[in-house]
Design an enzyme around this catalytic site. Structure first.
Site, short mmCIF file in Angstrom:
data_model
loop_
_atom_site.label_atom_id
_atom_site.label_comp_id
_atom_site.label_asym_id
_atom_site.label_seq_id
_atom_site.Cartn_x
_atom_site.Cartn_y
_atom_site.Cartn_z
N CYS A 67 48.43 48.06 -39.21
CA CYS A 67 48.95 49.37 -39.56
C CYS A 67 50.47 49.40 -39.41
O CYS A 67 51.01 48.98 -38.39
CB CYS A 67 48.37 50.51 -38.73
N ARG A 98 51.52 44.29 -42.32
CA ARG A 98 50.81 44.74 -41.12
C ARG A 98 49.42 45.28 -41.43
O ARG A 98 48.63 45.54 -40.51
CB ARG A 98 51.62 45.84 -40.41
N TRP A 158 45.31 49.09 -41.69
CA TRP A 158 44.36 47.99 -41.48
C TRP A 158 43.20 48.63 -40.71
O TRP A 158 43.35 49.01 -39.55
CB TRP A 158 45.03 46.89 -40.66
N ASN A 211 49.00 54.12 -35.46
CA ASN A 211 48.66 52.69 -35.37
C ASN A 211 48.09 52.47 -33.97
O ASN A 211 48.74 52.81 -32.99
CB ASN A 211 49.95 51.87 -35.58
N GLY A 212 46.86 51.95 -33.90
CA GLY A 212 46.25 51.73 -32.59
C GLY A 212 44.81 52.21 -32.60
O GLY A 212 44.22 52.41 -33.67
N GLU A 268 44.97 23.97 -36.02
CA GLU A 268 45.89 24.85 -36.74
C GLU A 268 45.75 24.65 -38.25
O GLU A 268 45.77 25.61 -39.02
CB GLU A 268 47.32 24.60 -36.25
N LYS A 326 44.75 27.61 -40.85
CA LYS A 326 45.58 27.98 -42.02
C LYS A 326 44.71 28.01 -43.27
O LYS A 326 44.80 28.94 -44.07
CB LYS A 326 46.74 26.99 -42.23
N GLU A 353 42.36 31.03 -43.25
CA GLU A 353 43.02 32.34 -43.35
C GLU A 353 43.35 32.73 -44.77
O GLU A 353 43.19 33.87 -45.16
CB GLU A 353 44.34 32.32 -42.55
N HIS A 381 29.42 14.49 -32.05
CA HIS A 381 28.50 15.25 -31.20
C HIS A 381 27.95 16.47 -31.92
O HIS A 381 27.70 17.49 -31.29
CB HIS A 381 29.21 15.63 -29.90
N LYS A 388 48.94 40.83 -39.68
CA LYS A 388 49.84 39.90 -38.99
C LYS A 388 49.90 40.17 -37.50
O LYS A 388 49.94 39.25 -36.69
CB LYS A 388 51.24 40.00 -39.58
C1 G6P Z 1 46.94 37.48 -35.65
C2 G6P Z 1 47.67 36.76 -36.77
C3 G6P Z 1 47.84 35.30 -36.39
C4 G6P Z 1 48.55 35.17 -35.05
C5 G6P Z 1 47.81 35.96 -33.96
C6 G6P Z 1 48.64 36.04 -32.70
O1 G6P Z 1 45.64 37.05 -35.60
O2 G6P Z 1 46.96 36.87 -37.99
O3 G6P Z 1 48.62 34.64 -37.39
O4 G6P Z 1 48.61 33.84 -34.70
O5 G6P Z 1 47.59 37.29 -34.39
O6 G6P Z 1 49.82 36.75 -32.97
P1 G6P Z 1 51.13 36.69 -32.11
O7 G6P Z 1 52.06 37.68 -32.77
O8 G6P Z 1 50.76 37.10 -30.72
O9 G6P Z 1 51.65 35.30 -32.17
#
Ligand code: G6P
Length: 618
Positions: A2, A27, A76, A106-107, A491, A495, A498, A514, A613
């Site tokens: 948000c 956001r 969001w 937002n929250g 990671e 990616k 996502e 395993h 994000k």
């Molecule tokens: C969300 C984002 C990720 C990020 C994570 C932690 O899930 O989509 O890309 O890694 O939050 O965010 P931060 O701002 O704490 O690194």
């Protein structure tokens, strides 16, 4: 999670709010809306499900929303699915009961159910499924100008009843020249212009208008008119905010020649890491200079245990940090999801240091875990990107990533920034414990070359796209690595998931045997991070195991390693570096693979389905 923008001043609010929403759309982007107060003091609200562009189209169809103050929101969803009705702003009852109040939020209001029941008993009628509508009704219920309870006091009183997290902006027809904002848990910043204020969830929506701003602290309320502001606590005690100079450049948050922010940010990594390193390497003395940690050197050198906390990509950076700190600083280190740490009665001993890793500095789980660690007496550090963010303010000390604003939802340059900062912290502590000046100098000389080496990796982008195209229709992928390349594999898988919505799993290469090996079928892609290091031969054996079952191997290997072509179907090369530093390079081809896969599959790379994000709810 948000985005909020609000404005009060002399300019037309609508175009300004729309521009701000576009900057904050990363956001959340399932619905958008705005409320503008017109010259007669009436609220005009337009809101809809969909992107900000849908809202813009809708606003363009009529006469727009004239007026010089207003609030806006990009959503969001948490409570209530994305829909026109659930979109913000929310207003109190349209009936006589209503006080003409509208709000964006937002929250999460955690006690919304009991508040809603109480308000329904008092005759309020709800139209949405959101927790936010409860808050606007509560403010409306308490608003009583005849008895001195104006909008500011009604907001303070309502928030005293609320548990949960919020950043809010509120307007009211009875006080058309006032804008009230408040925060707890979710960020909110107030930009100070000439005869105007612009409020936003982050500075990117402010800097086009002013470089002066302040961040609201938890449990603070701001009352803004066109000419003055007042900040207070929920109990109406005045507080003075600390005014900041925003150092962002507009070009840092514009796309420029790139089709997507994610690609821009991947290609920015050489420059952003040069910033991370600037002024921090003393290769002659073999020292790392981290001014932010200087007051805590004794605590760090004597630390009995380090715990690193984060979520998502930040957790993967922490996992690399665990290898680095144990290897270079020789301090027992653990990594834990912040969300789990908080609820499992964690043990914090006398000399425990907790490091929170976060791009935004606003992730609710990480903040809550950090608070828990503080309450139990830990020394806390932050490795954070956003200057002045909640985590940067809560921690005892810290090191900023300095990679600039990251707008693409899938984190890239912040990840490498986090890994770089953790490398620096490991060497900073290690040098004061067991590492010689010469050893540290050698590492630092290698670190200096990393930005140029990344440029070499980026040159393979076209080749990576061509290779990715051959596998992009496969729905299941494995990412495998050992040592510091194991978190890199995690990671890489994250990616891909996502932004291309391909199912991918990252794991230690040995772990595949395993269980996950059962998944391998003809043509299944397995990406191996297989650079020359102490576990190279073992990784090659794992490749054989995959190949023998029909899997296809994509390898990330060390430049000059011709042997690997006998084991892999496709190979991307990265320059050689000491093992501890390899993730700074091996990550890059995986970022590019994920990017190209998403584009090839026709997805909106910067606004992936269901993600936001900055996750400011637990
Ligand atoms: C969300 C984002 C990720 C990020 C994570 C932690 O899930 O989509 O890309 O890694 O939050 O965010 P931060 O701002 O704490 O690194």
């Amino acid at each position: 999670m948000c985005g909020i923008v609000a404005y009060i001043g002399s300019q037309q609010a609508m175009p300004l709010l729309l521009e701000g929403l576009k900057r904050l759309e990363y956001r959340g982007y399932d619905s958008a809306g705005m409320a503008v107060t017109n010259e007669q003091g009436q609220l005009q609200i337009t809101k809809c499900q969909g992107r900000v562009s849908v809202l813009e189209e809708r606003l363009g169809q009529g006469a727009g929303l004239p007026g010089t103050s207003g609030i806006a929101h990009t959503r969001w969803a948490t409570h209530g699915r994305p829909s026109d009705t659930n979109a913000h702003p929310h207003r109190d009852d349209e009936s006589e009961r209503g006080s003409g109040i509208a709000l964006v939020h937002n929250g999460i209001i955690e006690n919304y159910a009991s508040l809603r029941t109480w308000l329904e008993e008092r005759g309020h009628t709800f139209t949405s499924e959101t927790d936010t509508e409860v808050l606007v009704m509560l403010i409306s219920e308490l608003f009583d100008p005849a008895n001195g309870i104006d909008l500011e006091k009604a907001v303070q009183a309502a928030l005293r009843e609320v548990t949960g997290a919020y950043a809010i902006a509120v307007v009211c027809e009875h006080e058309p020249d006032v804008l009230v904002c408040a925060r707890k848990g979710s960020p909110l910043m107030i930009g100070i212009g000439q005869g105007e204020y612009i409020v936003a969830s982050d500075p990117s929506a402010i800097i086009a208008h002013t470089g002066q701003a302040f961040a609201l602290e938890d449990y603070q309320v701001a009352r803004l008119t066109r000419t003055a502001f007042r900040t207070s606590t929920l109990d109406n005690v005045c507080v003075s905010p600390k005014i900041l100079n925003l150092e962002l450049e507009l070009q840092e948050i514009e796309l420029g020649e790139y089709p997507h922010y994610m690609l821009k940010e991947i290609f920015e990594q050489p420059r952003s890491l040069r910033n991370t390193l600037r002024g921090r390497l003393d290769t002659i003395e073999g020292r790392v200079v981290l001014g932010g940690l200087s007051d805590f050197i004794p605590n760090l050198v004597r630390a009995g245990r380090i715990i690193m906390l984060g979520q998502g990509t930040a957790l993967h950076a922490a996992m690399i940090g665990e290898y680095l700190i144990e290897d270079l600083a020789k301090i027992p280190t653990e990594v834990e999801y912040a969300s789990e740490f908080r609820y499992r009665n964690p043990i914090i001993e006398d000399r425990t240091v907790v490091i929170a890793i976060s791009q935004s500095g606003e992730t609710a789980d990480t903040i809550a875990a950090l608070q828990e660690a503080k309450d139990r007496g830990a020394i806390t550090l932050g490795a954070v990107n956003v200057v002045g963010s909640s985590i940067s303010r809560m921690t005892d000390a810290g090191v900023y990533l300095r990679v600039g604003p990251e707008i693409g939802v899938a984190s890239t340059k912040a990840f490498l920034g986090q890994v770089m900062v953790l490398t620096l912290i490991s060497l900073f502590i290690g040098r004061r414990r067991f590492l010689s000046a010469e050893t540290v100098s050698q590492y630092l000389r290698h670190l200096e070359t990393v930005p140029d080496l990344i440029e070499r990796v980026l040159e393979q982008s076209d080749a990576i796209r061509e290779t990715t195209a051959r596998y992009v229709d496969r729905e299941n992928w494995l990412f495998l690595g050992r040592g510091t390349n194991y978190p890199v594999a995690m990671e890489g898988a994250l990616k891909l998931k996502e932004i291309s919505y391909i199912h991918a799993e990252g794991m230690p290469a040995a772990e595949m045997k395993h269980g996950p090996i059962a998944l391998i079928n003809d043509g299944m892609p397995a990406v191996f991070v297989a650079t020359r290091n102490s576990q190279y031969d073992k990784v090659i054996s794992n490749m054989h195991e995959v190949r023998a079952r029909g899997g296809r191997i994509i390898a990330v290997a060390t430049e000059g390693d011709q042997d690997i072509t006998a084991h892999a179907d496709d190979t991307f090369y990265v320059p050689d570096l000491p093992e501890a530093l390899q993730p700074l390079l091996t990550t890059v081809p995986l970022q590019l693979m994920a990017y190209h896969a998403a584009v090839l599959r026709g997805h909106d790379v910067d606004k992936p389905r269901n993600l936001a994000k900055s996750v400011t709810v637990e």
